[in-house]
Design an enzyme around this catalytic site. Structure first.
Site, PDB file in Angstrom:
ATOM      1  N   ALA A 153       0.830  -1.207   0.000  1.00 34.26           N
ATOM      2  CA  ALA A 153       0.000   0.000   0.000  1.00 34.26           C
ATOM      3  C   ALA A 153       0.867   1.260   0.000  1.00 34.26           C
ATOM      4  O   ALA A 153       0.536   2.262  -0.666  1.00 34.26           O
ATOM      5  CB  ALA A 153      -0.926  -0.012   1.205  1.00 34.26           C
ATOM      6  N   TYR A 154       1.961   1.221   0.734  1.00 31.14           N
ATOM      7  CA  TYR A 154       2.869   2.367   0.762  1.00 31.14           C
ATOM      8  C   TYR A 154       3.471   2.602  -0.623  1.00 31.14           C
ATOM      9  O   TYR A 154       3.510   3.736  -1.117  1.00 31.14           O
ATOM     10  CB  TYR A 154       3.966   2.113   1.797  1.00 31.14           C
ATOM     11  CG  TYR A 154       4.999   3.205   1.912  1.00 31.14           C
ATOM     12  CD1 TYR A 154       4.659   4.458   2.413  1.00 31.14           C
ATOM     13  CD2 TYR A 154       6.325   2.988   1.545  1.00 31.14           C
ATOM     14  CE1 TYR A 154       5.614   5.462   2.538  1.00 31.14           C
ATOM     15  CE2 TYR A 154       7.279   3.984   1.664  1.00 31.14           C
ATOM     16  CZ  TYR A 154       6.927   5.217   2.162  1.00 31.14           C
ATOM     17  OH  TYR A 154       7.868   6.209   2.280  1.00 31.14           O
ATOM     18  N   VAL A 155       3.918   1.529  -1.264  1.00 29.20           N
ATOM     19  CA  VAL A 155       4.480   1.641  -2.609  1.00 29.20           C
ATOM     20  C   VAL A 155       3.435   2.175  -3.588  1.00 29.20           C
ATOM     21  O   VAL A 155       3.740   2.993  -4.455  1.00 29.20           O
ATOM     22  CB  VAL A 155       5.034   0.278  -3.076  1.00 29.20           C
ATOM     23  CG1 VAL A 155       5.246   0.261  -4.585  1.00 29.20           C
ATOM     24  CG2 VAL A 155       6.352  -0.019  -2.373  1.00 29.20           C
TER      25      VAL A 155
END
Length: 245
Positions: A153-155
Protein backbone atom coordinates in the site's frame (compact mmCIF):
# COMPACT_ATOMS: atom_id res chain seq x y z
CA UNK A 1 6.96 41.61 3.96
CA UNK A 2 10.69 41.19 3.42
CA UNK A 3 11.85 41.45 -0.21
CA UNK A 4 15.03 39.48 -0.80
CA UNK A 5 17.07 38.00 -3.63
CA UNK A 6 17.93 35.03 -1.42
CA UNK A 7 16.19 31.87 -2.58
CA UNK A 8 13.28 30.90 -0.38
CA UNK A 9 12.43 27.26 0.32
CA UNK A 10 9.34 25.74 1.93
CA UNK A 11 9.91 22.26 3.39
CA UNK A 12 6.81 20.27 4.30
CA UNK A 13 7.30 17.74 7.06
CA UNK A 14 10.21 19.87 8.16
CA UNK A 15 10.22 18.47 11.69
CA UNK A 16 10.79 14.87 10.53
CA UNK A 17 14.16 13.14 10.25
CA UNK A 18 14.73 13.83 6.55
CA UNK A 19 12.79 17.09 6.69
CA UNK A 20 15.02 18.51 9.40
CA UNK A 21 18.18 17.49 7.53
CA UNK A 22 16.83 19.18 4.40
CA UNK A 23 16.02 22.38 6.29
CA UNK A 24 19.48 22.54 7.82
CA UNK A 25 21.25 21.70 4.55
CA UNK A 26 19.38 24.38 2.63
CA UNK A 27 20.15 26.86 5.41
CA UNK A 28 23.84 26.04 5.02
CA UNK A 29 23.45 26.69 1.29
CA UNK A 30 22.17 30.18 2.09
CA UNK A 31 18.44 29.64 1.63
CA UNK A 32 15.73 31.27 3.63
CA UNK A 33 13.78 28.27 4.96
CA UNK A 34 10.11 27.96 5.88
CA UNK A 35 9.67 24.97 8.18
CA UNK A 36 6.28 23.26 7.90
CA UNK A 37 4.79 20.92 10.47
CA UNK A 38 1.47 19.11 10.83
CA UNK A 39 1.33 17.99 14.45
CA UNK A 40 4.44 18.48 16.59
CA UNK A 41 4.97 22.22 16.88
CA UNK A 42 7.60 21.92 19.60
CA UNK A 43 9.79 19.66 17.47
CA UNK A 44 9.33 21.96 14.48
CA UNK A 45 10.34 24.94 16.61
CA UNK A 46 13.57 23.08 17.35
CA UNK A 47 14.24 22.97 13.61
CA UNK A 48 13.52 26.69 13.32
CA UNK A 49 15.99 27.34 16.13
CA UNK A 50 18.62 25.22 14.36
CA UNK A 51 18.09 27.04 11.06
CA UNK A 52 18.33 30.40 12.82
CA UNK A 53 21.57 29.30 14.47
CA UNK A 54 22.96 28.60 11.00
CA UNK A 55 22.37 32.24 10.09
CA UNK A 56 19.31 31.87 7.87
CA UNK A 57 15.99 33.65 8.04
CA UNK A 58 13.13 31.28 8.77
CA UNK A 59 9.45 31.02 9.56
CA UNK A 60 7.31 28.27 11.07
CA UNK A 61 4.10 27.33 9.25
CA UNK A 62 1.58 24.65 10.13
CA UNK A 63 -1.19 22.78 8.41
CA UNK A 64 -2.48 19.48 7.08
CA UNK A 65 -0.83 18.90 3.69
CA UNK A 66 -4.03 17.30 2.41
CA UNK A 67 -6.15 20.34 3.29
CA UNK A 68 -6.05 22.80 0.42
CA UNK A 69 -7.16 25.76 2.55
CA UNK A 70 -4.55 25.15 5.24
CA UNK A 71 -1.79 24.73 2.67
CA UNK A 72 -2.88 27.82 0.75
CA UNK A 73 -2.62 29.70 4.04
CA UNK A 74 0.86 28.26 4.67
CA UNK A 75 2.06 29.34 1.21
CA UNK A 76 0.47 32.75 1.78
CA UNK A 77 2.37 33.13 5.05
CA UNK A 78 5.71 32.37 3.38
CA UNK A 79 5.03 34.75 0.48
CA UNK A 80 3.88 37.50 2.82
CA UNK A 81 7.00 37.13 4.95
CA UNK A 82 9.64 36.72 2.25
CA UNK A 83 8.10 37.98 -0.99
CA UNK A 84 7.91 34.69 -2.87
CA UNK A 85 8.88 31.00 -2.99
CA UNK A 86 11.60 29.43 -5.12
CA UNK A 87 11.80 25.85 -3.84
CA UNK A 88 9.21 23.49 -2.39
CA UNK A 89 10.44 20.24 -0.84
CA UNK A 90 7.57 17.92 0.00
CA UNK A 91 8.92 15.42 2.54
CA UNK A 92 5.63 14.98 4.44
CA UNK A 93 4.39 11.39 4.36
CA UNK A 94 3.35 8.39 6.42
CA UNK A 95 4.22 4.69 6.13
CA UNK A 96 1.93 1.95 7.43
CA UNK A 97 3.11 -1.58 6.69
CA UNK A 98 1.05 -4.74 6.31
CA UNK A 99 0.60 -7.59 3.83
CA UNK A 100 -1.94 -6.48 1.25
CA UNK A 101 -4.33 -9.26 2.24
CA UNK A 102 -4.37 -8.08 5.85
CA UNK A 103 -4.19 -4.30 5.50
CA UNK A 104 -6.90 -2.35 7.26
CA UNK A 105 -8.54 -0.17 4.62
CA UNK A 106 -8.57 2.73 7.07
CA UNK A 107 -4.76 2.58 6.96
CA UNK A 108 -4.88 2.60 3.15
CA UNK A 109 -7.09 5.68 3.28
CA UNK A 110 -4.74 7.43 5.73
CA UNK A 111 -1.76 6.87 3.46
CA UNK A 112 -3.74 7.90 0.41
CA UNK A 113 -4.79 11.13 2.10
CA UNK A 114 -1.30 12.16 3.21
CA UNK A 115 0.94 10.65 0.55
CA UNK A 116 -1.22 11.10 -2.56
CA UNK A 117 -3.71 13.87 -1.83
CA UNK A 118 -1.17 15.73 0.31
CA UNK A 119 1.47 15.59 -2.42
CA UNK A 120 -1.13 16.68 -4.97
CA UNK A 121 -2.27 19.64 -2.86
CA UNK A 122 1.28 20.83 -2.21
CA UNK A 123 2.29 20.28 -5.85
CA UNK A 124 -0.75 22.26 -6.98
CA UNK A 125 0.19 25.19 -4.78
CA UNK A 126 3.80 24.99 -5.94
CA UNK A 127 2.76 24.93 -9.59
CA UNK A 128 0.74 28.10 -9.08
CA UNK A 129 3.27 30.02 -7.01
CA UNK A 130 6.90 29.04 -7.66
CA UNK A 131 8.98 31.80 -9.19
CA UNK A 132 10.94 31.30 -12.41
CA UNK A 133 14.07 29.27 -11.77
CA UNK A 134 12.24 27.39 -9.06
CA UNK A 135 12.13 23.71 -8.14
CA UNK A 136 9.56 21.31 -6.72
CA UNK A 137 10.96 18.17 -5.10
CA UNK A 138 8.54 15.44 -4.11
CA UNK A 139 9.37 12.23 -2.25
CA UNK A 140 8.93 8.65 -3.42
CA UNK A 141 10.72 5.52 -2.16
CA UNK A 142 13.20 3.00 -3.55
CA UNK A 143 10.78 0.27 -2.51
CA UNK A 144 8.93 0.94 -5.79
CA UNK A 145 11.86 -1.04 -7.24
CA UNK A 146 12.79 -3.23 -4.28
CA UNK A 147 9.23 -4.56 -3.85
CA UNK A 148 9.59 -5.59 -0.20
CA UNK A 149 6.68 -7.59 1.24
CA UNK A 150 4.32 -5.61 3.51
CA UNK A 151 5.08 -2.37 1.61
CA UNK A 152 2.33 -2.81 -1.02
CA UNK A 153 0.00 0.00 0.00
CA UNK A 154 2.87 2.37 0.76
CA UNK A 155 4.48 1.64 -2.61
CA UNK A 156 1.14 2.21 -4.32
CA UNK A 157 0.93 5.67 -2.78
CA UNK A 158 4.49 6.53 -3.76
CA UNK A 159 4.10 5.22 -7.31
CA UNK A 160 1.26 7.73 -7.59
CA UNK A 161 3.64 10.46 -6.41
CA UNK A 162 6.10 9.52 -9.15
CA UNK A 163 3.36 9.62 -11.77
CA UNK A 164 2.04 13.05 -10.83
CA UNK A 165 5.59 14.41 -10.59
CA UNK A 166 6.43 13.30 -14.13
CA UNK A 167 3.24 14.81 -15.54
CA UNK A 168 3.63 18.12 -13.69
CA UNK A 169 7.18 18.55 -14.99
CA UNK A 170 5.73 18.56 -18.50
CA UNK A 171 2.76 20.74 -17.64
CA UNK A 172 5.10 23.51 -16.45
CA UNK A 173 6.76 23.85 -19.86
CA UNK A 174 8.03 27.38 -20.39
CA UNK A 175 8.00 28.29 -16.70
CA UNK A 176 11.69 27.47 -15.99
CA UNK A 177 10.61 25.31 -13.04
CA UNK A 178 11.98 21.82 -12.46
CA UNK A 179 9.87 19.05 -10.94
CA UNK A 180 11.56 15.91 -9.65
CA UNK A 181 11.19 13.23 -7.00
CA UNK A 182 13.74 11.75 -4.62
CA UNK A 183 13.36 8.03 -3.85
CA UNK A 184 15.39 7.19 -0.73
CA UNK A 185 16.43 3.68 0.12
CA UNK A 186 16.59 2.42 3.72
CA UNK A 187 17.46 5.53 5.72
CA UNK A 188 18.11 5.73 9.45
CA UNK A 189 15.10 7.84 10.46
CA UNK A 190 12.56 7.20 13.24
CA UNK A 191 9.94 6.48 10.55
CA UNK A 192 12.09 3.72 9.06
CA UNK A 193 13.51 2.24 12.27
CA UNK A 194 10.21 2.09 14.17
CA UNK A 195 9.07 -1.49 14.77
CA UNK A 196 12.02 -3.19 13.10
CA UNK A 197 14.17 -5.82 14.78
CA UNK A 198 17.91 -5.12 14.92
CA UNK A 199 18.63 -8.15 12.72
CA UNK A 200 16.36 -6.74 10.00
CA UNK A 201 18.06 -3.35 10.23
CA UNK A 202 21.50 -4.99 10.00
CA UNK A 203 20.47 -7.02 6.94
CA UNK A 204 19.19 -3.94 5.17
CA UNK A 205 22.37 -2.07 6.03
CA UNK A 206 24.47 -4.82 4.41
CA UNK A 207 22.30 -5.08 1.31
CA UNK A 208 23.62 -1.97 -0.43
CA UNK A 209 27.10 -2.14 -2.01
CA UNK A 210 28.19 0.61 0.38
CA UNK A 211 27.11 -1.63 3.28
CA UNK A 212 25.33 0.91 5.43
CA UNK A 213 21.97 2.57 5.82
CA UNK A 214 21.47 5.95 4.30
CA UNK A 215 21.42 8.97 6.56
CA UNK A 216 19.12 11.98 6.44
CA UNK A 217 22.13 14.04 5.37
CA UNK A 218 22.62 11.74 2.34
CA UNK A 219 19.08 12.51 1.24
CA UNK A 220 19.40 16.22 1.98
CA UNK A 221 22.45 16.37 -0.29
CA UNK A 222 20.37 15.11 -3.21
CA UNK A 223 17.64 17.62 -2.41
CA UNK A 224 20.14 20.48 -2.34
CA UNK A 225 21.41 19.40 -5.77
CA UNK A 226 17.90 19.40 -7.23
CA UNK A 227 16.97 22.65 -5.51
CA UNK A 228 19.89 24.63 -6.89
CA UNK A 229 22.46 23.61 -9.47
CA UNK A 230 20.54 20.78 -11.17
CA UNK A 231 18.69 22.93 -13.70
CA UNK A 232 18.97 20.29 -16.44
CA UNK A 233 17.51 17.51 -14.29
CA UNK A 234 13.74 17.63 -14.76
CA UNK A 235 10.91 15.12 -14.68
CA UNK A 236 13.07 12.48 -13.02
CA UNK A 237 13.03 10.15 -10.02
CA UNK A 238 16.47 10.07 -8.32
CA UNK A 239 16.98 6.79 -6.48
CA UNK A 240 19.17 7.74 -3.55
CA UNK A 241 19.99 4.41 -1.98
CA UNK A 242 23.70 3.61 -2.18
CA UNK A 243 23.24 1.28 -5.16
CA UNK A 244 20.62 -0.95 -3.54
CA UNK A 245 18.21 -0.62 -6.47
Amino acid sequence: MTTTTTRVALVTGGSGGIGRAVCERLAREGYTVAVHYAGNQARAQGVVDAVTALGSKTILVGGDVADEKEMAAAFDAVENEFGGIDVVVNTAGIMLLSPIAALALDDLDRMHRTNIRGTFVVSQQAARRLRRGGALINFSTSVTRLRFPTYGAYVASKAAVEGMTMVLARELRGRDITVNAVAPGPTATPLFLDGKEQAEIDNLAKAAPLERLGTPDDIAETVAFLAGPARWVNGQVLFTNGGLA
